[in-house]
Every structure is written in C-alpha cells, then in structure tokens.
Write an enzyme that holds these catalytic residues in place. Structure first.
Site, PDB file in Angstrom:
ATOM      1  CE  LYS A 388      -2.685   2.716   3.331  1.00 42.45           C
ATOM      2  NZ  LYS A 388      -3.363   2.736   4.643  1.00 42.45           N
ATOM      3  CD1 TRP A 488     -12.996  -1.584  -0.343  1.00 45.36           C
ATOM      4  CD2 TRP A 488     -11.395  -3.026   0.246  1.00 45.36           C
ATOM      5  NE1 TRP A 488     -13.143  -2.725  -1.096  1.00 45.36           N
ATOM      6  CE2 TRP A 488     -12.189  -3.635  -0.751  1.00 45.36           C
ATOM      7  CE3 TRP A 488     -10.327  -3.757   0.770  1.00 45.36           C
ATOM      8  CZ2 TRP A 488     -11.938  -4.914  -1.233  1.00 45.36           C
ATOM      9  CZ3 TRP A 488     -10.090  -5.037   0.291  1.00 45.36           C
ATOM     10  CH2 TRP A 488     -10.888  -5.606  -0.696  1.00 45.36           C
ATOM     11  CG  HIS A 489      -7.059   1.776   3.781  1.00 44.66           C
ATOM     12  ND1 HIS A 489      -5.773   1.357   4.081  1.00 44.66           N
ATOM     13  CD2 HIS A 489      -7.876   0.810   4.267  1.00 44.66           C
ATOM     14  CE1 HIS A 489      -5.826   0.188   4.702  1.00 44.66           C
ATOM     15  NE2 HIS A 489      -7.099  -0.154   4.829  1.00 44.66           N
ATOM     16  CE1 TYR A 490     -14.718   4.702   0.744  1.00 44.72           C
ATOM     17  CE2 TYR A 490     -13.671   2.904  -0.452  1.00 44.72           C
ATOM     18  CZ  TYR A 490     -14.741   3.400   0.268  1.00 44.72           C
ATOM     19  OH  TYR A 490     -15.814   2.588   0.515  1.00 44.72           O
TER      20      TYR A 490
END
Length: 553
Positions: A388, A488-490
């Site tokens: 990431k 999914w860390h928006y």
C-alpha cells in the site's frame, strides 16, 4: 478488563426504521452508524439524547457471514442484503462502500493499528485524550493475534530483506516489521465498531436500521446570516418518510453530525444543498451554501499484489504482520482464504493461460499444474502479499450522478497521477519480490514457479477494468498502473480547512459537523479503522465537554 460484548437482543435501542415515528426530536442526530458513528453515538449518549440513522442492516443477524473464514465471500456479495455496496471508480478500479451498522469494520481485513505520531501531531489533537480514546476502543474490539506458519514466515522474510527493526507486537505505528492487532478474536469472530455501542446509555440512544437519509434540513440563522441545520428527512425500508428534528434546549447546542464516510458524507452534503453551486443547480438542488470544496480531495491508497501458490498447506489468516518501510510503502499479507467458486475457476483458467500460452511449453512442472488445478476447490492454498502506498499524494473528486441517495456518486481517485506515488509502488513491489524469493518463504514456494510467472498470473486476472499493456510484464511502473486495486482506505471529500474547521464543524453552517474519514487528507497509519473509531470517541468527549458537565468514563 475487557468488556462483555453485547449482541443484538440486548441492544434494546436497535430498531428497524419502519418502527420510527413520523416525527421525533433529539439532541444529536448522527447520520451513519459506521466506524466513527458508533463510538461517537455511544459517547454522546452519556450526556444527551442521540439518534443514529444507519442505511444498512445489523451485523449481528448473521455473525458467521462476517467471520474471518468468510472474508472473501462477504466482500464479494452483491445481493440486496449485502453489507457492502459496490461501485467502480472512473479510474476503472472495483471498489465498495459499507452498508451496515459498524461501517467498514464489518467488511475489512481486521487489522488494528494506530496512527503515526506525526499524523496525530499534525491533526492538532490532544495526545492524552487520543491515548485514552484508543484504549477505550481497544478494550472492546482489539486482540493480539496468534501467528501461525505463513504470517510467521512473512514476518521473518521482511526482516531478512531489510524491513527493520523488528518491533514485535504493538498497536503503535513504528518503522520496521511488526505484528499489529486484529478485530478478529482467536476463534475468527469479527468484533466491529457496532460493539462499541455496548458503552451507550440505552435510555438515551436510538439506532434505526435501513434508515436512508434523503437530506439535511436548513433554516436561516438570524445571528450568523448563514444556514443552520435543524433536522433531517429519512426513508425506511418500506419507503415511508420520517422527519427527525434537533431539540431546542436552551444553552445546550444540539447538532446534526455526518458520519457517513468518505463517499456518503460529501454526497449527503451535496444532496442537502451544500456544495459547488453550478454542480448542484445542474441537478436541480436548491443551494443552501456555495461550498466548492465539497467532494474535492478524494484519495484512495493504491494497492498492488502478488499471489503465491504454496506446495504445502497454509493457515487461514488476514493481516497480522506488516512491514512499514522507510520509503513510503506498507507490506501486508493474508493466506488460505476461501473464495467463491466462480473466482476459483477464473484463477484456475488464468493459471492455465500463464502456464501454456500460444502453444509454448508450460512454465510449470506437472506437480505445480496439478496443484493449480485444485483451485476449483474454493480455498486458495497459498498467500497474497500486497503493498500500500502511503498518503497518497494523488487526489481526485466526487460528483453526483443522480439525486437519489441510494445511488453511488461518480468518484475519481486519479491513482498514480503524482509520480511520487508510482515511485513508492515500484519500491514496494521490489520489496515483495525480494520477500517472495527470501529463505524464510522458501518452503511455501514452488521452485519451478519464478516470480515472473506470478507477475504474469496477476496480469491475466480480471482484477480491475483498466487496460493491460504487454510492457507490464517487464516494467514494474506499468505493472503498478495496470494492476492497481483498492485497499478500501479512501478518504477526503470534506477535508479539514477546506470544508470543516479544526472542530469538524462545517464552515459557514451552524449546528452541523462531519466526523469521519472524509475529513482526512491522508490515511492514518497502515490501516485507518483504529483511528476512525478513536476519532468518534475523541470528538464525542470534546462535544460533551463543550455542552455538558461531563466526566470521562
């Protein structure tokens, strides 16, 4: 001492929105019972009457559905009763947003790790209160995981390839290799932000499920001259309209608080008339306040991966080990995951394409091919290693497509628009390649399956809708661009200093705050859920101290 977990039958305040009165009045109305909304509501209920409006259902109805063993199936479920709502960004990346009490903590990989010290400092938070708030969360939802063979091998491999020092088990964000916390207990049961409602005063809180907010209501504030929030309109599952209003309690400052997430919060602001005037008028929305920065600054940390088939069985695990590099990339892993049969068949077909393309001799031995054929069994014997990108620096935007709050807006993240993000991805992929080739992982590797074959495999999987280039097999830059995934860390869309002030109050509007990840300009720590839950508790305490005589519990 760890609190006893309350489950649905004991949440007397948890109700279907169809049972809601046509009109109701509360001190605080929280839109979104998610990762921040649940701890926020539980805290505020210690001194005020609180209403939570959650558009999704309860995770307690089918706990096995969200267990560790069903992780892949739960995030692949697109049925009407699913806890997630899929969307595709304009970048061609498949994504999803939570639709459940507990928010993203109902769907995620469960890793629990605090924000880096610099993030907390830059946010201007009270460090003592931050520490207390993290601890409050951790008493209920965080566990020390038990490492088994795959996670231990990745831990040792990270140390072998130089992701140092080794920091052991810790919730803290420290450069090097560490074991973080998990919201899965030793039996694989998921503990979500909804569990934090066990702290709530049941006499002062009401949570309505399947309650979809249509808009926030505003009136003119004669003192400030700007709009003031005074209520909301929401629909229940049967389509009936309900209204909830803020109480008029003299000196107490009743408020509406948006905690609907990075997609939901800017969307609801726009649907309510807070946003760019031209865009709102194009949708026929009456403008309450021209706020051009609503929906701007959207970001999603790009994730890229390698799948590593193993000749020996591996445990079922989600993220436990993490490598926090000094160049801006985080390395994480999972193993032995159960997958749906259609996906197993897709992976098997892709392996066959990679192993024998255009009549060329197979890249793999008969033993390897036999093992790959077993992928029709929906449990992947092997692991997935991902990286990431920190930040990221690349930004995008969110716009309405319709005026229906059930519909997804249009979201653009602009992955790798900034060269620095791409550079970090390349370095992260190099680290993964070194890790895969490490001595520590050797027993989990087929000797006849080189890393290049693993790269080719991912390029043949239908993991996103982006075009694939031949050069991606040989260029890590192109590989990152072509195979980018969401982690999914928006975040973004209602950022501090642009949409809300340092107290999370919407600038230019009275009685309205936004408290969730939409206010962040970067994703905190390796995984944001710990900090988003902490923020709900933290701001709940701050708000109570402002408006009530309240001692911390």
């Amino acid at each position: 001492m760890r609190m006893l977990r309350r489950v649905a039958p004991y949440y007397t305040f948890l109700k279907e929105a169809t049972s809601a009165p046509v009109v109701s009045v509360y001190d605080y109305i929280i839109i979104g019972g998610g990762t921040s909304g649940c701890p926020l509501a539980a805290t505020l209920s210690q001194g005020a009457n609180v209403l939570v409006l959650e558009r999704g259902g309860s995770p307690y109805t089918d706990p096995d559905k969200i267990s560790l063993h069903n992780f892949i199936n739960s995030i692949s479920d697109v049925s009407a009763s699913s806890f997630m709502q899929p969307f595709v960004s304009t970048d061609g990346v498949l994504n999803s947003r939570a639709r459940a009490l507990g928010g993203g903590s109902v769907l995620n990989a469960g890793f629990y790790s605090r924000a880096e010290a610099q993030f907390i400092k830059e946010a201007g938070w009270d460090e003592r209160l931050v520490e207390e708030s993290y601890e409050w969360v951790e008493k209920v939802v965080a566990f020390e995981p038990k490492l088994m063979q795959w996670q231990s091998a990745v831990r040792d491999g990270l140390r072998e390839v130089g992701v140092l020092p080794y920091n052991g088990f810790t919730y803290d964000h420290l450069v090097g290799t560490k074991i973080g916390g998990s919201i899965f207990d030793e039996k694989g049961n998921r503990h979500t932000a909804a569990d934090l409602l066990g702290y709530a005063d049941p006499r002062r809180i009401c949570v309505y499920l399947h309650a979809t907010v249509q808009q926030i209501l505003f009136q003119d504030n004669k003192e400030s001259g700007g709009p003031q929030a005074f209520g909301v309109i929401f629909k229940d599952a049967a389509g009936m309209i309900h209204r909830a209003y803020l109480s008029k309690t003299g000196k107490k400052k009743s408020e509406i608080i948006l905690s609907a997430g990075a997609i939901g919060s800017p969307q609801i602001l726009m649907l309510s008339g807070i946003g760019p005037t031209q865009h709102l008028q194009a949708h026929g929305i009456k403008v309450a306040l021209d706020q051009p920065m609503v929906g701007q600054g959207m970001a999603d940390n790009p994730m890229n991966a390698l799948a590593v088939p193993s000749p020996v069985p591996v445990e079922v695990s989600l993220v436990q080990t993490v490598g926090i590099t000094n160049f801006g990339s985080y390395i994480e892993t999972g193993s032995g995951l159960s997958i749906s049969l259609p996906w197993a068949q897709k992976i098997q077909t892709s392996f066959e394409m990679v192993s024998n393309q255009s009549g060329h001799p197979s890249k793999f031995s008969q033993e390897v091919n036999a093992s790959l054929a077993s992928l029709a069994n929906p449990t992947f014997q092997g692991g997935v290693i991902v990286e990431k990108v920190v930040g990221p620096l690349s930004r995008g935007h969110l716009e309405l497509l319709t005026t229906d709050p059930n519909d997804n807006p249009s979201v653009t993240f602009n992955y790798f628009k900034e060269p620095e993000d791409l550079k970090k991805c390349v370095e992260g992929m190099k680290t993964i390649i070194d890790l895969v080739d490490s001595e520590a992982l050797s027993r989990f590797r087929y000797k006849s399956m080189p890393v290049q074959a693993l790269i080719d495999l991912v390029l043949h999987l239908p993991i996103n809708l982006r075009p694939k280039h031949v050069s991606a097999a040989f260029s890590l830059e192109q590989y990152c661009i072509d195979t980018v995934l969401t982690i999914w860390h928006y975040h973004g869309g209602c950022q501090i200093g642009k949409v809300v002030d340092d107290d999370y109050k919407v600038m230019g509007v009275d009685a309205l705050r936004v408290i969730d990840g939409s206010t962040f300009s970067a994703s905190p720590g390796t995984n944001p859920q710990a900090t988003v839950m902490m923020l709900g508790r933290y701001m709940g305490l701050k708000i109570l101290s402002e408006n009530f005589s309240f001692g911390r519990k």
